[in-house]
Structure formats: C-alpha cells, structure tokens
Design a protein around this motif. Sequence first.
Motif, PDB file in Angstrom:
ATOM      1  N   GLN A   1       0.961  -1.272   0.129  1.00  0.00           N
ATOM      2  CA  GLN A   1      -0.038  -0.065  -0.114  1.00  0.00           C
ATOM      3  C   GLN A   1       0.796   1.375   0.054  1.00  0.00           C
ATOM      4  N   VAL A   2       0.604   2.232  -0.827  1.00  0.00           N
ATOM      5  CA  VAL A   2       1.185   3.335  -0.995  1.00  0.00           C
ATOM      6  C   VAL A   2       0.357   4.773  -0.493  1.00  0.00           C
ATOM      7  N   PRO A   3       0.272   5.143   0.308  1.00  0.00           N
ATOM      8  CA  PRO A   3      -0.896   5.932   0.762  1.00  0.00           C
ATOM      9  C   PRO A   3      -0.586   7.210  -0.131  1.00  0.00           C
ATOM     10  N   ASP A   4       0.555   7.672  -0.578  1.00  0.00           N
ATOM     11  CA  ASP A   4       0.670   8.966  -1.251  1.00  0.00           C
ATOM     12  C   ASP A   4       0.530   8.778  -2.754  1.00  0.00           C
ATOM     13  N   LEU A   5       0.195   7.657  -3.179  1.00  0.00           N
ATOM     14  CA  LEU A   5      -0.233   7.489  -4.597  1.00  0.00           C
ATOM     15  C   LEU A   5      -1.676   7.692  -4.826  1.00  0.00           C
ATOM     16  N   LEU A   6      -2.102   8.989  -5.165  1.00  0.00           N
ATOM     17  CA  LEU A   6      -3.581   9.302  -5.034  1.00  0.00           C
ATOM     18  C   LEU A   6      -4.050   9.761  -6.403  1.00  0.00           C
ATOM     19  N   VAL A   7      -5.354   9.695  -6.577  1.00  0.00           N
ATOM     20  CA  VAL A   7      -5.769   9.942  -7.914  1.00  0.00           C
ATOM     21  C   VAL A   7      -7.386  10.538  -7.304  1.00  0.00           C
ATOM     22  N   ASP A   8      -7.913  11.564  -8.002  1.00  0.00           N
ATOM     23  CA  ASP A   8      -9.234  11.972  -7.597  1.00  0.00           C
ATOM     24  C   ASP A   8     -10.190  11.355  -8.569  1.00  0.00           C
ATOM     25  N   HIS A   9     -11.393  10.740  -7.867  1.00  0.00           N
ATOM     26  CA  HIS A   9     -12.386   9.834  -8.560  1.00  0.00           C
ATOM     27  C   HIS A   9     -13.412  10.666  -8.674  1.00  0.00           C
ATOM     28  N   CYS A  10     -13.975  10.925  -9.963  1.00  0.00           N
ATOM     29  CA  CYS A  10     -15.253  11.701  -9.942  1.00  0.00           C
ATOM     30  C   CYS A  10     -16.248  10.678  -9.639  1.00  0.00           C
ATOM     31  N   VAL A  11     -17.270  11.663  -9.319  1.00  0.00           N
ATOM     32  CA  VAL A  11     -18.589  11.165  -8.390  1.00  0.00           C
ATOM     33  C   VAL A  11     -19.438  11.459  -9.653  1.00  0.00           C
ATOM     34  N   MET A  12     -19.958  10.206 -10.257  1.00  0.00           N
ATOM     35  CA  MET A  12     -20.777  10.573 -11.604  1.00  0.00           C
ATOM     36  C   MET A  12     -22.327  10.736 -10.787  1.00  0.00           C
ATOM     37  N   PRO A  13     -23.090  11.679 -11.691  1.00  0.00           N
ATOM     38  CA  PRO A  13     -24.398  12.210 -11.013  1.00  0.00           C
ATOM     39  C   PRO A  13     -25.366  11.015 -10.779  1.00  0.00           C
ATOM     40  N   VAL A  14     -25.227   9.785 -11.423  1.00  0.00           N
ATOM     41  CA  VAL A  14     -26.068   8.709 -11.122  1.00  0.00           C
ATOM     42  C   VAL A  14     -25.875   8.332  -9.625  1.00  0.00           C
ATOM     43  N   LYS A  15     -24.793   8.643  -9.002  1.00  0.00           N
ATOM     44  CA  LYS A  15     -24.393   8.370  -7.870  1.00  0.00           C
ATOM     45  C   LYS A  15     -25.076   9.178  -6.535  1.00  0.00           C
ATOM     46  N   TYR A  16     -25.644  10.196  -7.224  1.00  0.00           N
ATOM     47  CA  TYR A  16     -26.432  11.077  -6.115  1.00  0.00           C
ATOM     48  C   TYR A  16     -27.777  10.526  -6.319  1.00  0.00           C
ATOM     49  N   THR A  17     -28.201   9.511  -6.583  1.00  0.00           N
ATOM     50  CA  THR A  17     -29.592   8.930  -6.415  1.00  0.00           C
ATOM     51  C   THR A  17     -29.735   8.122  -5.314  1.00  0.00           C
ATOM     52  N   MET A  18     -30.864   7.889  -4.792  1.00  0.00           N
ATOM     53  CA  MET A  18     -30.946   6.598  -3.893  1.00  0.00           C
ATOM     54  C   MET A  18     -30.968   5.379  -4.473  1.00  0.00           C
ATOM     55  N   ARG A  19     -31.686   5.538  -5.644  1.00  0.00           N
ATOM     56  CA  ARG A  19     -31.581   3.980  -6.537  1.00  0.00           C
ATOM     57  C   ARG A  19     -30.441   3.561  -6.822  1.00  0.00           C
ATOM     58  N   TRP A  20     -29.371   4.497  -6.861  1.00  0.00           N
ATOM     59  CA  TRP A  20     -28.114   4.021  -7.326  1.00  0.00           C
ATOM     60  C   TRP A  20     -27.332   3.043  -6.014  1.00  0.00           C
ATOM     61  N   HIS A  21     -27.727   3.677  -4.821  1.00  0.00           N
ATOM     62  CA  HIS A  21     -27.333   3.485  -3.462  1.00  0.00           C
ATOM     63  C   HIS A  21     -28.019   2.030  -3.342  1.00  0.00           C
ATOM     64  N   PHE A  22     -29.090   2.102  -3.419  1.00  0.00           N
ATOM     65  CA  PHE A  22     -29.796   0.657  -3.142  1.00  0.00           C
ATOM     66  C   PHE A  22     -29.140  -0.390  -3.914  1.00  0.00           C
ATOM     67  N   ALA A  23     -28.846  -0.155  -5.493  1.00  0.00           N
ATOM     68  CA  ALA A  23     -28.557  -1.068  -6.398  1.00  0.00           C
ATOM     69  C   ALA A  23     -26.944  -1.600  -5.804  1.00  0.00           C
ATOM     70  N   SER A  24     -26.113  -0.452  -5.679  1.00  0.00           N
ATOM     71  CA  SER A  24     -24.685  -0.735  -5.165  1.00  0.00           C
ATOM     72  C   SER A  24     -24.659  -1.561  -3.836  1.00  0.00           C
ATOM     73  N   ASN A  25     -25.303  -1.263  -2.836  1.00  0.00           N
ATOM     74  CA  ASN A  25     -25.289  -2.092  -1.685  1.00  0.00           C
ATOM     75  C   ASN A  25     -25.782  -3.321  -1.826  1.00  0.00           C
ATOM     76  N   PHE A  26     -26.912  -3.500  -2.666  1.00  0.00           N
ATOM     77  CA  PHE A  26     -27.391  -5.080  -3.064  1.00  0.00           C
ATOM     78  C   PHE A  26     -26.226  -5.730  -3.761  1.00  0.00           C
ATOM     79  N   ALA A  27     -25.559  -5.041  -4.645  1.00  0.00           N
ATOM     80  CA  ALA A  27     -24.433  -5.788  -5.601  1.00  0.00           C
ATOM     81  C   ALA A  27     -23.266  -6.309  -4.636  1.00  0.00           C
ATOM     82  N   LYS A  28     -23.087  -5.228  -3.344  1.00  0.00           N
ATOM     83  CA  LYS A  28     -21.916  -5.601  -2.686  1.00  0.00           C
ATOM     84  C   LYS A  28     -22.370  -6.930  -1.346  1.00  0.00           C
ATOM     85  N   GLY A  29     -23.667  -7.142  -1.573  1.00  0.00           N
ATOM     86  CA  GLY A  29     -24.067  -8.437  -0.567  1.00  0.00           C
ATOM     87  C   GLY A  29     -24.692  -7.592   0.614  1.00  0.00           C
TER      88      GLY A  29
END
Length: 214
Positions: free
Chosen positions: A186-214
Amino acid sequence: ERLLPLVEKESGVTVLVVDNNSPDNTADTVRAVQERYPGLLRYVHEPAQGVANARTRGFREATAEWVGYLDDDTHPHANWVSRSLEVIRSGDFDAFGGGYLPWHYYPGKPDWFPEGTSSLNMEGKKYGPMPADESAWGGNMFCRRDLMGRTGGFDPAAGMQGDKPGYGEENLFCDALRALGARIGQVPDLLVDHCVMPVKYTMRWHFASNFAKG
C-alpha cells in the motif's frame, strides 16, 4: 489527457486506452490526442462488456514489465507517475495500490450524500505491505505483468458491467496474486481524484450498489 504530460517526462512509459464499447466519441478523442503526443498513446477496443474484461485486455496488450491502471473517471495527482516508478524501482512489492479522493465535478450533490462515497481514504496508513484482508483498488493499482499472466487476469463475472453496479474483481485478483506468493503493498501518497458521477447522487443507485455488495 492530464496523465500524458506526466508520462512524457519518463522514458519507457506509454499509455494504453482500452475502449470498452463506450457510446461516446472516445476513439476520435484518442486519435486527436495521439497527434499531440505521438508515440505515447495506444488505443484498443475490447468488445466484451465489463471492467474486468477491459483490465484484462489492458495487461495482455501491454509490453512493459509493469502495468498500472487508472479508471476513465479519475485524475491522477501530479506525482502519480513519478511516485509509482519510485516504488517499482525500490523492489519492495510485486503489486501495489494507492487511494482515491472524491471529485465532485458535477453539480447536484444532495445533503444526504455520504461523504465517504467514491473515496478510499488512506489517511493514517503507512507505506508497506497491504493487510492480508485488504485489496488494491483496480482504478489505482500497479502489478508485474508476468504475475498478471499467471493469474489469468480479472474475473469477468465480477465488477462493473456498463451501468450495472458490480464489485469484487480486485479482491479476487489480489487473492490470486497472494496464492502465487506475491508481495502486495500500500502506497498512501499514490493518489487520484475519483469523479462522482451524477447517477451516484440518487437513492436508486445506492440501493443497487449495496445490493451488489451483498
């Protein structure tokens, strides 16, 4: 495109763009950038949908001893290339990964949006071996190409597939590396900025994401 000026400073480094059936003008954009940075950029099309297929195609197309991964919605920090080369030359690891910070490029973030979403916080972590129960994130990861070939790559049954949330391809890949005796760091100072896509601003995406994670 932000990556190319960083690559241009280093010898023996090229950028490979894997187009995984993108519905936009990716191919035309790459051709335009290739004219500005001749010899630094290669383009391939991977018809089998899914991030695991795209990442596996990437290492199979590569010719260098090491392969590094960025997602298409990330911006590398200014030291991303130079820091990764320092770690590679140190010989400390056979594979290693860094973290990512949320990048709210698009407007519309709701008040309820969890602050930690789309981030991998490595604050407080130290450079060194990655804990056995953790895995490198595929959007900010490096690995020896010969080892990747021995694992067979990323499991196409896991991971994102188009707009369908999916996870776990990096975990399975790191498990396969550890089975080969690979040293994952692990290299803590090896970083990128990860764009938050608009679809992730919806509750529907969070439900689908958490379901996919089990």
